[in-house]
Design a protein around this motif. Sequence first.
Motif: not given
Lengths: 480, 477
Positions: A32-40
Amino acid sequence: MSSSYEPVIGLEIHVQLRTRTKMFCGCELSFGDPPNVHCCPVCLGLPGALPVVNAAAVDFAVRIGLALGSEIAPRSLFHRKNYFYPDSPKAYQISQYDVPICSGGCLGDVRIHRVHLEEDAAKLVHIGSSGRIHGSDRSVVDFNRCGTPLVEIVTEPDLRSPEQAHEFLTVLRTTLRQLEVSDVNMEEGSLRCDANVSIRPVGSARLGTKTELKNMNSFRFLQRGIRAEIVRQQELVAAGEPVVQETLHFDPVSERLTSLRSKEEAHDYRYFPEPDLVPLLVTPEMRAAAAERVPELPTDRARRFEAELGLRPGTARDLAFRRELSDYFERAVAADAGATPVEVANWIPQLVERIGSAADPAQSRVGPEALATLAALVAAKRVSRDAGREVLTTLVAEGGDPQAIVEREGLGTLSDDDGDGLAALVDSALAADPDAAAKVAQGNMKAIGPLVGYVMRESKGRADGGEVTRLIRERLAEQV
Amino acid sequence: MTELTELGAAAAARAIHAREIDAGELFEAYRERAGADELNAFTWVAEGPPPPTDPAAPLAGVPLAVKDLFCTEGIPSQAGSRILEGYRPPYTATVVENLTGAGVTLLGKTNQDEFAMGSSNENSAFGPVLNPWDRGRVPGGSSGGSAAAVAAGLAPWAIGTDTGGSIRQPASLCGVVGVKPTYGACSRWGMIAFASSLDQAGPLARDVTDAALLLSHMVGHDRRDSTSVALPEPITLPTAEDLTGIRLGVPEELLAGGDDGAGIEPGVRESFEATLALAEGLGATIDTCRLPHAPHALSAYYLIAPAEASANLARYDGVRYGLRVGGEEDLATMYTRTRGEGFGAEVKRRIMLGTYALSSGYYDAYYGQALKVRTKIADDFRAAFARFDFIATPTSPWTAFELGSKADDPLAMYLNDFCTVPMPLAGIPALSIPSGCSDGLPVGFQLAGPAFSENPLLQAAHALERAIGFDGSQVRA
C-alpha cells in the motif's frame, strides 16, 4: 455430472513471506505504499547488481518444511527461470528447480510434493477499461513488490473435489498464520493459488490430461473455478472430445473459463543454476532454530482434541482450525469449572453465534472461565439448556458471573424440592391433557412428549426435561 | 612522455607520499594524454578540476583507467554497447570503490568489446581500439582499451575483466602485465555481467609490481557478492629475483595450439622457449605436463559463457534504462527493435548460442555436457599442481593481428583464447607478462597457479620480468 469420472486436483500455492526485507536485497517489504519507493539496483535488475539470499526467508521456508513434515535439504540450489516480461526486470526469476529446500511431507491427508523459495515479480497495473491487460491503454510497473520472498508449495494430485481443495487451503492458511511466516491474505495477494485439474475414470490409476487454472484470488472463486473446470472436462469427455493441456483463466463474474495459452505456447524457461549464488546450506543449527518457532499446528491440535479431550472429529477440527477458538476453548477447559471438555466445546458455537463468526471470543465480554462455569451449571442441571442460552446472551451483552445472572434473573432450574413449583406444573400438565396422562399411565411412553412440552412451556424453559419426565411418571405411578 | 608520466604507478605513489610530486599535477599530466587519445582507448575522460586526494592514502591519488563495464556512479557505463546508450549508474562497483578508497582518482573509462565479448576490441559500439605498437593492428580484447591505455602511457594502470582471457590476451598483445585473480577474489558487484561464473576483475599495469599493488587494493570479500571470498593472505609486493625450486609444467596439449592449423606462431613459440630457458637459468625445473581435457576448454567455454550471457543480457529490454527503440507499438515489437538495434553482431551470436544451449531438449547435450567438461578441466589442473607449482604457456597463440583480419571468422577469433580459457573454467589465477617481441610486436608469457596462489605467482612473474628485461617505453613516448 457423470459419476463414472472422478476429478484429480493438485494445487500450487504461492505464499509471500513476511520478512522485513526482500528475498535478495535489503529493500523493505511494503503493502500500500506509493509505487516504486522500495527498490534498489538489485530488485530493479540494474546492470552489475547481484543477489544475496535473505537468511530470514530461508528460516521461514525451513519452518514451513518442518511444519509440513518435509525433508529439509541440507544443500539446495537456486536456478534462473528465464522469461521476458516487464514485471521481471532481470528477465529471469531466481527460483529453485531440481533441488528445492523442502521435499515431501503432508498436510492432513494431502501429500506435499515440494516447497521451494523464489522471488515475486513486480506488479503491472493496466490502465484503462477492465484493469486486465487486454484492452488497456497502457501498463505501468510498480517494483515495490518485485523481489518479495515467496515460497511455492506444490501438493501431490491428492485432492478429489473443489470442496476438499477449499478445505485444504483453509487448513494451510491457518498453519502458515500460526507459523507467523505470512499474512496469507488472498485479497492482498500474499496467498495465491493455481490449480491443476484433470478427470479420470473412477478406479483408474492413470492421470488424465490436466489443465491449469491460474491465479484465483479467493478461496470461493477457486472452488467455483475448479467446479466449472471439472464440469467442462466431463462435458468434453461425454462428447467424445479430448481435454487439451492449456492454462485457463476463470472469470468469477461470468463463471467462464478462457484459455491463456496452450501447451504449444508454453514457455521454455531454460532453467540453469544461478551463477550469482552459491548453494544454499541449511545447517543443523538453522534447522533447530526454525524448529523452535514451529508451534502445535491445527491438524495436530485437532488430533489431540479428539484423542485426549474426547471431542468428535468435526468439533475438534472446527475448533483447531481457528486458532482463536481453540486457544479460548483450552483456557475454558483449563478453568476446570466442573464441565467436561465436550460439554465446554458444545458452548463455543453458541458463543460464536452471538459475537459474530469473525470475532475473537477472547475479545468478548465472556471470559473463558465464565463460559466454563455456565457449561458446568447446565451439565449439573442447575440451569436448563434453554435458560443457559439466555444466560449466555446476557453474558455477551454485559459480562459478569453466570451464577449471579442465574440468581438475579431467577433462571435456576425448577425442581421438586423447589417449593412446589415444578410439582404443581406437572399436576397442571396431567390435568390439562388427561388422554396423554392415561396413555402414559398404561405404559405408552410416546405420549409423554406433550406433557413434558407443557411443563417446559409453562416454566419458560427453566424446568429440566429429565426431571419433568421422572416427576410425571412418579405422579402417575402414585395415581395407580 | 613527461618525466611525471614515465614514473610507474607504484613509484608515483611513493613519490607522492614523499611529497616529491603533486597528485594534482600527475592527474593533469595523464588527463592531457588521455584527452589526446588517438587510439580510441577511452570512452570517457574525467573533466573539471582534479579530484581531491589524500597524499597519505596507500595509492595516494595515482590516476586509474577503468574498463567501461564497471559501474561508476553518475558516469557513463555502457560496457561498450549501444544498448546502454546514455546509461549512468546510480552506484559504483565495489572494486572501483575499494580503489578510490585506497586513494586512486578516476581518470577515465576505457573502451572494450561489447559486454566483454571479443578478443580484438573490434566489437565495440565506440569503434575499435588501435594497438599502440602498430595502429593497423588490434589491441586484443575484451579489455583492449585498458591494455592500450597502459601500454601507450595514457594511464599509469588500469583495471579490466577477464572471462576467457579478456585481461591476459590484450595485455599480451599490448606488451603489458595483466592478472586474472582466483574466481571470487574480487567482488563482481557493479561489474556489468557477461558470464557470471567466469567474470573476474583484475589489474593491467606496466610491470608486475604495479599490478600487485593495484590488485592488493582490489581484492576482498564483499557481502554484496555471494561468490566473493577473502584471500587467505593479503597480496604483497613481489621481491623475488630467482626461481629456485620452482617447478614449471608445460602442457603439451596447449602448446600444440588449436586444430585447423591454428597453432602457435613461430615467433611466439620462440619467445616462449627463450623465456623457459631464462626460467631454468633462474633455478626453475621445467617439464612437460598433461592437461588432457584442455583442448575441449574452448568448446565448453563457448557453451557456458554464452548460456550465462543469454540470461544476463536479457534485462536489456528498453523498459527501464538505456536504449529504447520504438515503444508506441506493442511490447514485443519494442523489445525486438531495441535489442535488434542495441546489440552488435557478436553479442547477438552469443545470445543465440546460449539460448540454444539451454533450450529444453538440448540442455543435457550442450550446457550439461559443458559443465562436465569444466569439472574435468578443473581436475586436470588439480592433478598437474600436485607435480608443478605453475603451468606455463604462451598467453596468445599470435601477436597482434591486423584490424579486420579475423572479424569475419568468429571461430578463428575464438582460437585466440585457446591458452587462456582453461583457467577461468577452473577458477584459478593466471597472469601474462611481456616476454619479448616478435617482428616488433609484443609476445605474452602466461603463468597459472592453483586457487589463491596469487602471491607466489606474482613472485615468480617478478623474477622472470627482471630476467626478461622487456622495455615498452618506446610506445609510451
